[in-house]
Design a protein around this motif. Structure first.
Motif, PDB file in Angstrom:
ATOM      1  N   LYS A 144       0.762  -1.229   0.099  1.00 50.77           N
ATOM      2  CA  LYS A 144      -0.031  -0.039   0.060  1.00 50.77           C
ATOM      3  C   LYS A 144       0.971   1.293  -0.118  1.00 50.77           C
ATOM      4  O   LYS A 144       0.681   2.431  -0.529  1.00 50.77           O
ATOM      5  CB  LYS A 144      -0.940   0.008   1.255  1.00 50.77           C
ATOM      6  CG  LYS A 144      -2.066  -1.081   1.101  1.00 50.77           C
ATOM      7  CD  LYS A 144      -2.891  -1.103   2.522  1.00 50.77           C
ATOM      8  CE  LYS A 144      -4.010  -2.056   2.140  1.00 50.77           C
ATOM      9  NZ  LYS A 144      -4.872  -2.271   3.414  1.00 50.77           N
ATOM     10  N   LEU A 145       1.847   1.249   0.742  1.00 52.80           N
ATOM     11  CA  LEU A 145       2.846   2.196   0.662  1.00 52.80           C
ATOM     12  C   LEU A 145       3.644   2.407  -0.605  1.00 52.80           C
ATOM     13  O   LEU A 145       4.399   3.510  -0.788  1.00 52.80           O
ATOM     14  CB  LEU A 145       3.926   2.177   1.844  1.00 52.80           C
ATOM     15  CG  LEU A 145       3.261   2.403   3.462  1.00 52.80           C
ATOM     16  CD1 LEU A 145       4.267   2.027   4.247  1.00 52.80           C
ATOM     17  CD2 LEU A 145       2.799   3.610   3.491  1.00 52.80           C
ATOM     18  N   LEU A 162       6.543   4.326  -4.292  1.00 51.43           N
ATOM     19  CA  LEU A 162       6.126   5.388  -3.125  1.00 51.43           C
ATOM     20  C   LEU A 162       6.692   6.630  -3.659  1.00 51.43           C
ATOM     21  O   LEU A 162       6.035   7.578  -3.755  1.00 51.43           O
ATOM     22  CB  LEU A 162       7.020   4.987  -2.213  1.00 51.43           C
ATOM     23  CG  LEU A 162       6.921   5.955  -0.756  1.00 51.43           C
ATOM     24  CD1 LEU A 162       5.669   6.152  -0.237  1.00 51.43           C
ATOM     25  CD2 LEU A 162       8.107   5.392   0.326  1.00 51.43           C
ATOM     26  N   LYS A 203       3.168   7.705  -5.177  1.00 51.56           N
ATOM     27  CA  LYS A 203       2.320   8.179  -4.053  1.00 51.56           C
ATOM     28  C   LYS A 203       2.964   9.692  -3.667  1.00 51.56           C
ATOM     29  O   LYS A 203       2.089  10.446  -3.433  1.00 51.56           O
ATOM     30  CB  LYS A 203       3.188   7.352  -2.771  1.00 51.56           C
ATOM     31  CG  LYS A 203       2.671   5.996  -3.009  1.00 51.56           C
ATOM     32  CD  LYS A 203       1.178   5.594  -2.955  1.00 51.56           C
ATOM     33  CE  LYS A 203       0.747   4.068  -3.108  1.00 51.56           C
ATOM     34  NZ  LYS A 203      -0.657   3.619  -3.029  1.00 51.56           N
TER      35      LYS A 203
END
Length: 589
Positions: free
Chosen positions: A181-182, A423, A427
């Motif tokens: 998820k990260l 990430l 992200k």
């Protein structure tokens, strides 16, 4: 502009004044600590006293100097702790101390592994041979707590308390889904079917191989746990298994019904029994002496002359010096070198309690053990763990002794290189670009991209080579074939009891027996036992206390037992090079 310079000057002046004040305040605090520690008087043991053992503090392998002990600092409780070495030696001293009439065990839980609990339990059993009493009482008893309390002559439980007895268990925290998820991909390179230290970062549950080894070593530990309680409480092992399997001890009355405790009493009633044993009046206080304050020690042998050195190596193995609670490769190598060159030291007992760590640091320590063995006897005594790198540094010794519940073996290595590309890019919207002068210049340096297949092959080759060296060290030290070491290696964890059958350990024995074996091999009749590394003086302890250690102390005050998870993640984030570590944080409850 004039106002601007005025504010800047005022700010600088304020910072300077604050810095000077903080300097003098810190000097005052350090002076007070040194004065306090230096002038600390020894506790006088009154006559007709009882030694109080309460294990609600951290139990390290060796007492670590804490210059901030008992100081009321912001965010830090100043909690006291005691090493296993001093705990056992103080119980031994109490056995022969005419002022100590008995022991009062007030043990709820044990903040240590089963080998540590067993060492304390054996010291209590030895104390009982003096004819002095041992009484145990607690409001709540965990399984490890009851394991120690079962050594007592009489065991009492609060009528509204609880006693836990339902079998052993261990669990693992997995991070793979959270890392997905990260946007973090942990690239794993390892050798060993059972080398499961990396599993929490690549899976969401245990592999079948890992479950197999955990079932095996947990069952072995459970056998010892039940056997020891059976011998003390005169209950058959089969009966104990049945009680645990059926979870038959749910209420305090059940503990009495099945013979786990003598009676259900409140603390004041237990104190009345202790007063009766001491022959003192009801209104008088029982003269307790906490094991934390008890300063008597048994004789360590003849002063001067020949010595047997007990060198403590506990904690994670890291490159460099390390700090208290870590095995610094450079520091331990230096200690071994100094002991080798000391003509008064005739034998070395290396006390290992380590889950492993840096493969390179382990190799450097192995080298010093091997060189020392050529000059004088080296005996290894294993504590809670002596696995992976912990076994690596033990392999060259003349003999290896372990507790039956020691976790050892884990002959295997691994490397982990995180890839933060998702990430950073997806992200956070952060991108990197690099320029290099050679094809592999940024291999395992830039963590913003995945490794290429060619890079993985190169790194895996390095991991394989270290595994081959590791196996050869074990094969040479234990006089085994490399093929056999590989068959019992593959990263698999064994208990000390299992390791004896596999020829990885010579016999099940405690530290005292290891010292006697070292004396016998060195042909010593009269000798003195000295512990290393030497205890630092208070001022040196203050100066050498790292910012990281102070941070951990403060976190322990806030997080309590949960600080261990933070510490494990911190270790992983700081790992560099190839690792020889036991699988994750093994905690049995």
């Amino acid at each position: 502009m004039k106002a601007f310079f005025k504010y800047v000057l005022a700010t600088i002046t304020g910072i300077l004044i604050f810095s000077v004040l903080m300097f003098f305040i810190m000097i005052g605090i350090i002076g007070a600590m040194v004065s306090s520690v230096g002038s600390k008087s020894e506790t006088v043991t009154p006559s007709n006293a009882v030694l109080l053992i309460n294990l609600d503090h951290a139990i390290t392998e060796k007492t670590e100097p804490n210059p901030f002990e008992n100081l009321d600092l912001p965010g830090y409780s100043g909690a006291r702790s005691l090493g296993l070495n001093d705990m056992v030696s103080r119980i031994k001293a109490a056995k022969d101390d005419g002022n100590i009439k008995g022991i009062y065990l007030n043990v709820s839980g044990v903040n240590a592994g089963f080998p540590t609990a067993k060492a304390i339990r054996e010291a209590i059993l030895d104390f009982k041979t003096s004819g002095k009493f041992v009484v145990a009482f607690s409001d709540v008893m965990s399984q490890k707590g009851y394991y120690i309390n079962s050594a007592a002559d009489e065991i009492y439980l609060n009528p509204q308390g609880s006693l836990d007895f339902r079998g052993l268990a261990t669990s693992v925290m997995f991070f793979k889904e959270a890392m997905d998820k990260l946007g973090i991909d942990m690239q794993i390179l390892k050798v060993g079917t059972y080398k499961s230290a990396v599993e929490p970062f690549m899976m969401n549950s245990m592999s079948e191989a890992n479950k197999e080894q955990v079932n095996s070593y947990l069952g072995s530990i459970y056998d010892t746990f039940l056997s020891d309680i059976s011998a003390s409480k005169k209950l058959s092992v089969d009966s104990l298994r049945g009680i645990a399997n059926g979870y038959l001890i749910r209420e305090p009355e059940d503990a009495k019904k099945y013979g786990f405790v003598n009676n259900l009493l409140y603390k004041d009633e237990v104190f009345a029994k202790i007063r009766a044993k001491l022959g003192i009046e009801e209104k008088k206080d029982i003269p307790y002496v906490s094991i934390l304050d008890y300063t008597n020690k048994p004789s360590s042998g003849e002063a001067g002359g020949d010595r047997i050195a007990v060198l403590y190596a506990y904690g994670e193995i890291i490159d460099g010096e390390g700090m208290d609670g870590q095995i610094g490769g450079d520091k331990l190598s230096r200690e071994l070198r100094q002991l080798r060159l000391d003509d008064k030291v005739k034998a070395v007992v290396l006390r290992v309690n380590s889950p492993g760590g840096s493969a390179l640091a382990s190799e450097n320590i192995w080298r010093e053990v091997d060189l020392t063995k050529k000059v004088k006897p080296v005996i290894v005594s294993m504590g809670d763990y002596a696995a992976s790198g912990g076994y690596y540094i033990s392999a060259a010794a003349d003999s290896i002794f372990a507790d039956p519940t020691t976790l050892t073996g884990s002959i295997g290595v691994f490397g982990m290189i995180p890839n933060f590309q998702k990430l950073f890019n997806e992200k956070l919207g952060v991108h990197f670009d690099a320029v290099k002068t050679a094809k592999f210049a940024d291999m395992d340096v830039d963590m913003d991209r995945p490794l290429t297949e060619e890079e993985k092959t190169i790194i895996q080759g390095g991991v394989n080579k270290i595994y081959q060296v590791f196996m050869k060290r074990v094969a040479d030290g234990r006089k085994l074939d490399v093929a056999y070491v590989d068959s019992i290696g593959q990263g698999r964890v064994w208990t000390g009891k299992q390791a004896v059958d596999l020829k990885l350990v010579d016999r099940v024995a405690n530290l005292d027996e290891a010292i006697k074996a070292a004396a016998k091999k060195a042909k010593l009749d009269n000798y003195r036992v000295s512990e290393y590394p030497r205890m630092k003086d208070p001022f040196s302890s203050i100066l050498s206390t790292s910012k990281e250690k102070i941070k951990i102390w403060m976190l322990e005050d806030e997080l309590g037992d949960y600080v261990k998870y933070y510490s494990e993640l911190k270790k992983v984030s700081k790992q560099s090079g190839i690792q020889a570590r036991i699988p994750y944080l093994v905690e049995i409850y």
